[in-house]
Design an enzyme around this catalytic site. Structure first.
Site, PDB file in Angstrom:
ATOM      1  N   THR A 140       1.812   6.076   4.414  1.00 17.27           N
ATOM      2  CA  THR A 140       1.427   4.479   4.741  1.00 17.27           C
ATOM      3  C   THR A 140       2.404   3.732   5.584  1.00 17.27           C
ATOM      4  O   THR A 140       3.393   4.157   5.680  1.00 17.27           O
ATOM      5  CB  THR A 140       0.977   4.117   3.297  1.00 17.27           C
ATOM      6  OG1 THR A 140       1.158   2.277   3.376  1.00 17.27           O
ATOM      7  CG2 THR A 140       2.349   4.172   2.265  1.00 17.27           C
ATOM      8  N   ASP A 141       2.145   2.516   6.224  1.00 16.76           N
ATOM      9  CA  ASP A 141       3.160   1.876   6.648  1.00 16.76           C
ATOM     10  C   ASP A 141       3.973   1.022   5.529  1.00 16.76           C
ATOM     11  O   ASP A 141       4.697   0.515   5.781  1.00 16.76           O
ATOM     12  CB  ASP A 141       2.343   0.850   7.464  1.00 16.76           C
ATOM     13  CG  ASP A 141       1.430  -0.144   6.840  1.00 16.76           C
ATOM     14  OD1 ASP A 141       1.158  -0.067   5.785  1.00 16.76           O
ATOM     15  OD2 ASP A 141       0.931  -1.079   7.592  1.00 16.76           O
ATOM     16  N   GLU A 142       3.487   1.114   4.361  1.00 14.50           N
ATOM     17  CA  GLU A 142       4.331   0.331   3.187  1.00 14.50           C
ATOM     18  C   GLU A 142       5.683   0.863   3.092  1.00 14.50           C
ATOM     19  O   GLU A 142       6.539   0.279   2.625  1.00 14.50           O
ATOM     20  CB  GLU A 142       3.478   0.389   1.871  1.00 14.50           C
ATOM     21  CG  GLU A 142       2.149  -0.502   2.148  1.00 14.50           C
ATOM     22  CD  GLU A 142       1.258  -0.726   0.901  1.00 14.50           C
ATOM     23  OE1 GLU A 142       1.865  -1.029  -0.163  1.00 14.50           O
ATOM     24  OE2 GLU A 142       0.128  -0.881   1.015  1.00 14.50           O
ATOM     25  N   TYR A 165       4.808   2.108  -5.471  1.00 13.00           N
ATOM     26  CA  TYR A 165       3.859   2.940  -4.968  1.00 13.00           C
ATOM     27  C   TYR A 165       4.364   3.327  -3.574  1.00 13.00           C
ATOM     28  O   TYR A 165       4.452   4.340  -2.986  1.00 13.00           O
ATOM     29  CB  TYR A 165       2.362   1.946  -4.486  1.00 13.00           C
ATOM     30  CG  TYR A 165       1.631   2.527  -3.436  1.00 13.00           C
ATOM     31  CD1 TYR A 165       1.039   3.974  -3.469  1.00 13.00           C
ATOM     32  CD2 TYR A 165       1.625   2.000  -2.145  1.00 13.00           C
ATOM     33  CE1 TYR A 165       0.290   4.441  -2.596  1.00 13.00           C
ATOM     34  CE2 TYR A 165       0.874   2.595  -1.203  1.00 13.00           C
ATOM     35  CZ  TYR A 165       0.179   3.675  -1.321  1.00 13.00           C
ATOM     36  OH  TYR A 165      -0.463   4.227  -0.127  1.00 13.00           O
ATOM     37  N   LYS A 169       5.564   6.970  -2.097  1.00  9.59           N
ATOM     38  CA  LYS A 169       5.173   7.506  -0.900  1.00  9.59           C
ATOM     39  C   LYS A 169       6.304   7.599   0.290  1.00  9.59           C
ATOM     40  O   LYS A 169       6.360   8.854   0.811  1.00  9.59           O
ATOM     41  CB  LYS A 169       4.370   6.562  -0.028  1.00  9.59           C
ATOM     42  CG  LYS A 169       2.797   6.217  -0.705  1.00  9.59           C
ATOM     43  CD  LYS A 169       1.929   7.514  -0.740  1.00  9.59           C
ATOM     44  CE  LYS A 169       1.620   7.820   0.670  1.00  9.59           C
ATOM     45  NZ  LYS A 169       0.439   9.101   0.462  1.00  9.59           N
TER      46      LYS A 169
HETATM   47  P1  NAD Z   1      -7.921   6.801  -3.161  1.00  6.54           P
HETATM   48  O1  NAD Z   1      -7.426   6.422  -4.423  1.00  6.54           O
HETATM   49  O2  NAD Z   1      -9.327   6.405  -2.898  1.00  6.54           O
HETATM   50  O3  NAD Z   1      -8.237   8.322  -3.392  1.00  6.54           O
HETATM   51  C1  NAD Z   1      -7.093   9.112  -3.754  1.00  6.54           C
HETATM   52  C2  NAD Z   1      -7.808  10.660  -4.163  1.00  6.54           C
HETATM   53  O4  NAD Z   1      -6.736  11.510  -4.882  1.00  6.54           O
HETATM   54  C3  NAD Z   1      -8.723  10.268  -5.334  1.00  6.54           C
HETATM   55  O5  NAD Z   1      -9.966  11.262  -5.065  1.00  6.54           O
HETATM   56  C4  NAD Z   1      -8.043  11.071  -6.527  1.00  6.54           C
HETATM   57  O6  NAD Z   1      -8.948  11.516  -7.593  1.00  6.54           O
HETATM   58  C5  NAD Z   1      -6.918  12.027  -6.118  1.00  6.54           C
HETATM   59  N1  NAD Z   1      -5.993  12.259  -6.837  1.00  6.54           N
HETATM   60  C6  NAD Z   1      -4.970  11.705  -7.254  1.00  6.54           C
HETATM   61  N2  NAD Z   1      -4.278  12.244  -8.057  1.00  6.54           N
HETATM   62  C7  NAD Z   1      -4.634  13.599  -7.631  1.00  6.54           C
HETATM   63  C8  NAD Z   1      -3.752  14.860  -7.985  1.00  6.54           C
HETATM   64  N3  NAD Z   1      -2.687  14.872  -9.129  1.00  6.54           N
HETATM   65  N4  NAD Z   1      -4.272  15.808  -7.713  1.00  6.54           N
HETATM   66  C9  NAD Z   1      -5.098  15.926  -6.712  1.00  6.54           C
HETATM   67  N5  NAD Z   1      -6.092  14.937  -6.555  1.00  6.54           N
HETATM   68  C10 NAD Z   1      -5.476  13.680  -6.984  1.00  6.54           C
HETATM   69  O7  NAD Z   1      -6.940   6.727  -1.919  1.00  6.54           O
HETATM   70  P2  NAD Z   1      -7.023   6.405  -0.227  1.00  6.54           P
HETATM   71  O8  NAD Z   1      -7.329   4.973  -0.024  1.00  6.54           O
HETATM   72  O9  NAD Z   1      -8.329   7.382   0.075  1.00  6.54           O
HETATM   73  O10 NAD Z   1      -5.896   7.059   0.359  1.00  6.54           O
HETATM   74  C11 NAD Z   1      -5.545   8.314   0.548  1.00  6.54           C
HETATM   75  C12 NAD Z   1      -4.340   8.833   1.040  1.00  6.54           C
HETATM   76  O11 NAD Z   1      -3.950   7.885   2.388  1.00  6.54           O
HETATM   77  C13 NAD Z   1      -3.197   8.179   0.098  1.00  6.54           C
HETATM   78  O12 NAD Z   1      -2.108   9.224   0.063  1.00  6.54           O
HETATM   79  C14 NAD Z   1      -2.646   6.890   0.421  1.00  6.54           C
HETATM   80  O13 NAD Z   1      -1.281   6.741   0.368  1.00  6.54           O
HETATM   81  C15 NAD Z   1      -2.830   7.063   1.908  1.00  6.54           C
HETATM   82  N6  NAD Z   1      -3.202   5.901   2.699  1.00  6.54           N
HETATM   83  C16 NAD Z   1      -4.079   5.017   2.383  1.00  6.54           C
HETATM   84  C17 NAD Z   1      -4.151   3.787   2.891  1.00  6.54           C
HETATM   85  C18 NAD Z   1      -5.378   2.774   2.551  1.00  6.54           C
HETATM   86  O14 NAD Z   1      -5.452   1.726   3.239  1.00  6.54           O
HETATM   87  N7  NAD Z   1      -6.185   3.058   1.628  1.00  6.54           N
HETATM   88  C19 NAD Z   1      -3.474   3.271   4.120  1.00  6.54           C
HETATM   89  C20 NAD Z   1      -2.562   4.257   4.446  1.00  6.54           C
HETATM   90  C21 NAD Z   1      -2.198   5.583   3.747  1.00  6.54           C
END
Ligand code: NAD
Length: 368
Positions: A140-142, A165, A169
């Site tokens: 993430t950019d965070e 969080y 990350k």
């Molecule tokens: P989300 O919370 O919708 O999905 C996360 C998934 O991971 C869920 O399905 C959950 O069941 C699974 N999970 C959690 N713990 C687990 C474990 N121990 N083992 C296996 N599976 C597990 O999140 P998202 O928004 O889809 O984000 C996905 C990734 O992208 C993350 O790594 C997040 O940091 C990164 N990200 C998200 C955004 C955003 O805007 N949503 C932006 C940049 C990066």
């Protein structure tokens, strides 16, 4: 093969979440021969988000925890993937303020277990196959902290995470980097700005505001609503990850962002305007009951998130130059389509949030 990467078996962790489930669809469209979705199915993971692909013979779902070494070892051994993309994470900043433990366990320990699993998996491969393997870590950019009113994060911006969080990350990113430098693991990192689009769990701003508005509940605006995020459509994010996987150099990191800077207040207003058009208050009994003619009347200012980063913005020029990536969706029409998607997907909505409890306010831990 595409850009040197064989389109054979891809493992996608966190595949039942928001971005992971969108990426599974892309991998199948792209022609991967086997797509293994690995997910613990926490509160945020839902098989309903994968319903569209569940009958595809190339798709395999496996329930499991990335922080469990044995399950991770079995995952590599059973599927012998040519690449792994790690989306699995605890992802909600407000929850990381209430209870950071799960963030440390999944985001840091879990990423480490996947890296160790990859290292052992590669040790058993021929040199050629080992060098073609890719481990792509989605970040993430965070991790970069908060910006003033000018400038944007580049891949060289020093890490300065502010929430538990973001810190978890950042720690994971450092481990991935260390495994590249120390063990030669062919890994990449992508750092992306805020995503929006279909299948996002309704604790996050955009789906939360859409669903609250439809039920004529208050729309919470943290602080003064002027915090700025750089919004990117989830499909553009997935495309960027795919290009990094197929064309990126091992050991490199790529920023992905949308040139979609908006304040939270602007986002909420845009959603309200779209709803005024797509589901006017006069046709919505919940709005009638509250006596409101426009969704913007539901806006309610609430106390800010502690440590709330003011502004994020991404400089994606490396990904544009080196990967040929470009965000295809513009924010106005993307947001409208997203509102329409949530309105039209009642079955999914009811499956992921049966009570609406998911939308309650979290993350107000008082400072010490
Ligand atoms: P989300 O919370 O919708 O999905 C996360 C998934 O991971 C869920 O399905 C959950 O069941 C699974 N999970 C959690 N713990 C687990 C474990 N121990 N083992 C296996 N599976 C597990 O999140 P998202 O928004 O889809 O984000 C996905 C990734 O992208 C993350 O790594 C997040 O940091 C990164 N990200 C998200 C955004 C955003 O805007 N949503 C932006 C940049 C990066």
């Amino acid at each position: 093969s595409r850009g040197g990467i064989a389109l054979t078996t891809i493992v996608i962790t966190g595949a039942a979440g928001f971005i992971g489930s969108n990426f599974v669809r892309l991998a199948l469209q792209r022609g991967y021969r086997k797509v293994v979705a690995f997910d613990k199915l926490t509160y945020a993971g839902h098989l309903e988000s994968l319903a569209e692909v569940s009958s595809d013979s190339r798709f395999v779902f496996q329930k499991g925890d990335i922080a469990d070494s044995q399950q991770v070892a079995a995952l590599y051994a059973e599927h012998a993937p040519s690449c792994l993309v790690n989306f699995a994470a605890e992802s909600h900043v407000d929850r990381s303020i209430d209870d950071p433990d799960a963030f440390i366990r999944t985001n840091i320990v879990g990423t480490h277990r996947l890296l160790e699993g990859a290292r052992k998996h590669l040790a058993g491969l021929e040199d050629d196959a080992a060098s073609r393997f890719r481990f792509l870590h989605v970040s993430t950019d965070e991790v970069y902290g908060s910006l003033g009113s000018e400038g944007a994060f580049t891949e060289e911006t020093p890490y300065a995470p502010n929430s538990p969080y973001a810190a978890s990350k950042a720690a994971a990113d450092h481990l991935v980097r260390a495994y590249c430098e120390t063990f030669g693991l062919p890994a990449l990192i992508t750092n992306c700005s805020n995503n929006y689009g279909p299948y996002q769990f309704p604790e996050k701003l955009i789906p939360l505001v859409i669903l609250n508005a439809v039920e004529a509940r208050d729309l919470p605006i943290y602080g003064d609503g002027a915090n700025v995020r750089d919004w990117l459509h989830v499909e553009d994010h997935c495309e960027g990850i795919m290009l990094a996987l197929e064309k990126g150099d091992a050991g490199r990191k790529y920023n992905l962002g949308g040139q979609g800077e908006r304040s939270n207040l602007e986002i909420v207003d845009a959603i309200c305007n779209a709803l005024d058009e797509l589901r006017p208050a006069r046709d919505n009994p919940a709005m009638q009951e509250r006596g409101y003619a426009h969704y913007s009347e539901l806006k309610t200012f609430v106390p800010d998130r502690p440590g709330h980063d003011r502004r994020y913005a991404i400089d994606a020029s490396r990904a544009e130059k080196e990967l040929g990536w470009r965000a295809g969706h513009d924010l106005e029409s993307g947001l409208r389509e997203t509102v329409r998607w949530y309105l039209n997907h009642g079955t999914w909505r009811r499956a992921v949030q049966p009570t609406g409890e998911e939308r309650k306010r979290r993350g107000q831990a008082p400072a010490l």
